[in-house]
Enzyme design. Structure first.
Site, PDB file in Angstrom:
ATOM      1  N   CYS A   1      20.973  43.490   4.111  1.00  0.00           N
ATOM      2  CA  CYS A   1      22.164  42.610   4.728  1.00  0.00           C
ATOM      3  C   CYS A   1      22.761  42.114   3.523  1.00  0.00           C
ATOM      4  O   CYS A   1      23.923  41.632   3.781  1.00  0.00           O
ATOM      5  CB  CYS A   1      21.321  41.492   5.753  1.00  0.00           C
ATOM      6  SG  CYS A   1      20.764  42.082   7.260  1.00  0.00           S
TER       7      CYS A   1
ATOM      8  N   CYS B   1       3.656  13.882  -6.666  1.00  0.00           N
ATOM      9  CA  CYS B   1       4.049  12.485  -6.669  1.00  0.00           C
ATOM     10  C   CYS B   1       3.569  11.874  -5.878  1.00  0.00           C
ATOM     11  O   CYS B   1       2.866  10.497  -5.899  1.00  0.00           O
ATOM     12  CB  CYS B   1       5.556  12.339  -6.688  1.00  0.00           C
ATOM     13  SG  CYS B   1       6.354  12.442  -8.230  1.00  0.00           S
TER      14      CYS B   1
END
Lengths: 106, 261
Positions: free
Chosen positions: B79, B222
């Site tokens: 594609c 984090c």
């Protein structure tokens, strides 16, 4: 073992000292990483690196568990004759990966 | 005369140095990529495609890109083009609004959706090698292009959700993202510099991880650091944070694959 990036100058003067740079994809699993359920992730590292040029091993290195993943090895050799340069990495399980590059010596 | 010639040469050299510097650093408005917070050695590693370990992941992605898979034997290349050149700049506008879902979707989500709907395969797991390889391959096609995420007005709600999360205190340490990355960016947390958190290099090869990882992995890291329970991979909250951060970095050049300590 899978991909490798190799940099060899395409041509050099006879006797010239050239720099070769190699980067190979490898997890370099140290064998010291604990598993959540106990035990350790089995060690799987590259043990040896060799560079074969003009019929001889011109550079070799022993690798150890402290070497980071995807080992980057750069070294110099003297260009003597045109032809192939063979790079070989050997891991803990004896699996061998080879790459070739060509150089033209003028 | 000599001194003027000298200063002209100096200016020329400076301009040359500035233009040859990788497009990976500045935004021209004071925003600074994490690249500028790194040591010269780590920068050199990112700049040299022969030393940047992220390039191995790009190669891996290129192989997967054109490998036929699934019951239909299709590949991404069928594609989107064999070399993926149609993907140029695409990653710089992600997360993008997905009409069918009615919400923003990030690059990982888009690739997983595409795998399920078009390749008819089980979507690759979050943070798995194949997914990261394809993400890195696609994002590498956007290297050097400027971030445009957030230009679509349908994203504004998601951006505001992300902004809210950015300012929310999380975890036992009760810290928000903004307290470090807005209020204290450029200072140090222990020995480590606190960057401004512009996600322009993702997926990054992080030396600490010894591998390539996604922005979601970084944000989850984090959250664990402030002793909060991280949102699961693919959670709307993580996508909202990604969206907010990319919008905040709008106009900055993409660096994928970035190298970070």
């Amino acid at each position: 073992m899978s991909r490798a990036l190799i940099h060899v100058p395409p041509r050099a003067r006879a006797g010239e000292i050239i720099e070769i740079r190699t980067l190979v994809q490898h997890p370099m699993e140290t064998g010291f990483r604990p598993l959540p359920e106990g035990g350790f992730v089995p060690r799987l590292i590259l043990r040896r690196f060799e560079c074969i040029y003009d019929g001889a091993v011109v550079f070799a290195a022993e690798l150890h568990p402290a070497v980071a993943a995807n080992p980057y090895i750069a070294f110099r050799l003297r260009a003597t004759r045109s032809g192939g340069i063979l790079f070989r990495w050997i891991d803990d399980q004896g699996a061998v990966r080879e790459e070739r590059a060509g150089i033209e010596v003028i | 005369m000599t001194s003027r010639r000298f200063s002209t040469a100096l200016i020329a050299a400076l301009i040359a140095a500035m233009t040859s510097a990788p497009a990976s650093s500045e935004a021209g408005d004071g925003r600074r990529s994490g690249y500028l917070f790194m040591s010269p050695q780590t920068r050199a590693m990112q700049d040299d495609d022969m030393a940047n370990p992220g390039m191995l992941t790009v190669l891996e992605g290129a192989e997967l890109w054109s490998r036929p898979t699934g019951p239909a034997g299709r590949s991404c290349a069928d594609c989107h083009g064999a070399d993926g050149s149609g993907m140029r700049g695409v990653a710089a506008r992600y997360p993008a609004f997905d009409v069918a879902e009615g919400k923003p979707v990030d690059l990982a989500g888009r690739i997983r959706k595409c795998s399920a709907e078009h390749l008819l395969i089980e979507p690759p797991a979050f943070e798995s090698r194949p997914l990261l390889a394809l993400m890195t391959f696609v994002a590498h096609k956007a290297r050097g292009t400027r971030v445009t995420t957030g230009e679509d007005p349908r994203l504004s709600r998601g951006i505001e959700t992300g902004r809210g999360l950015w300012r929310t205190r999380f975890g036992q340490l009760e810290l928000s993202c903004a307290q470090c990355h807005d209020d204290n960016a450029g200072r140090r947390l222990g020995s480590a510099p606190i960057p401004e958190a512009h996600p322009t290099g993702y997926p990054i090869h992080r030396l600490e991880w010894q591998t390539v990882g996604s922005l979601q992995r970084r944000i989850r890291g984090c959250l664990t650091g402030v002793r909060a329970e991280p949102f699961p991979y693919g959670a709307d909250e993580l996508i909202a944070l990604e969206l907010f951060l990319m919008d905040r970095a709008r106009g900055m050049p993409m660096e994928t694959p970035g190298v970070r300590p």
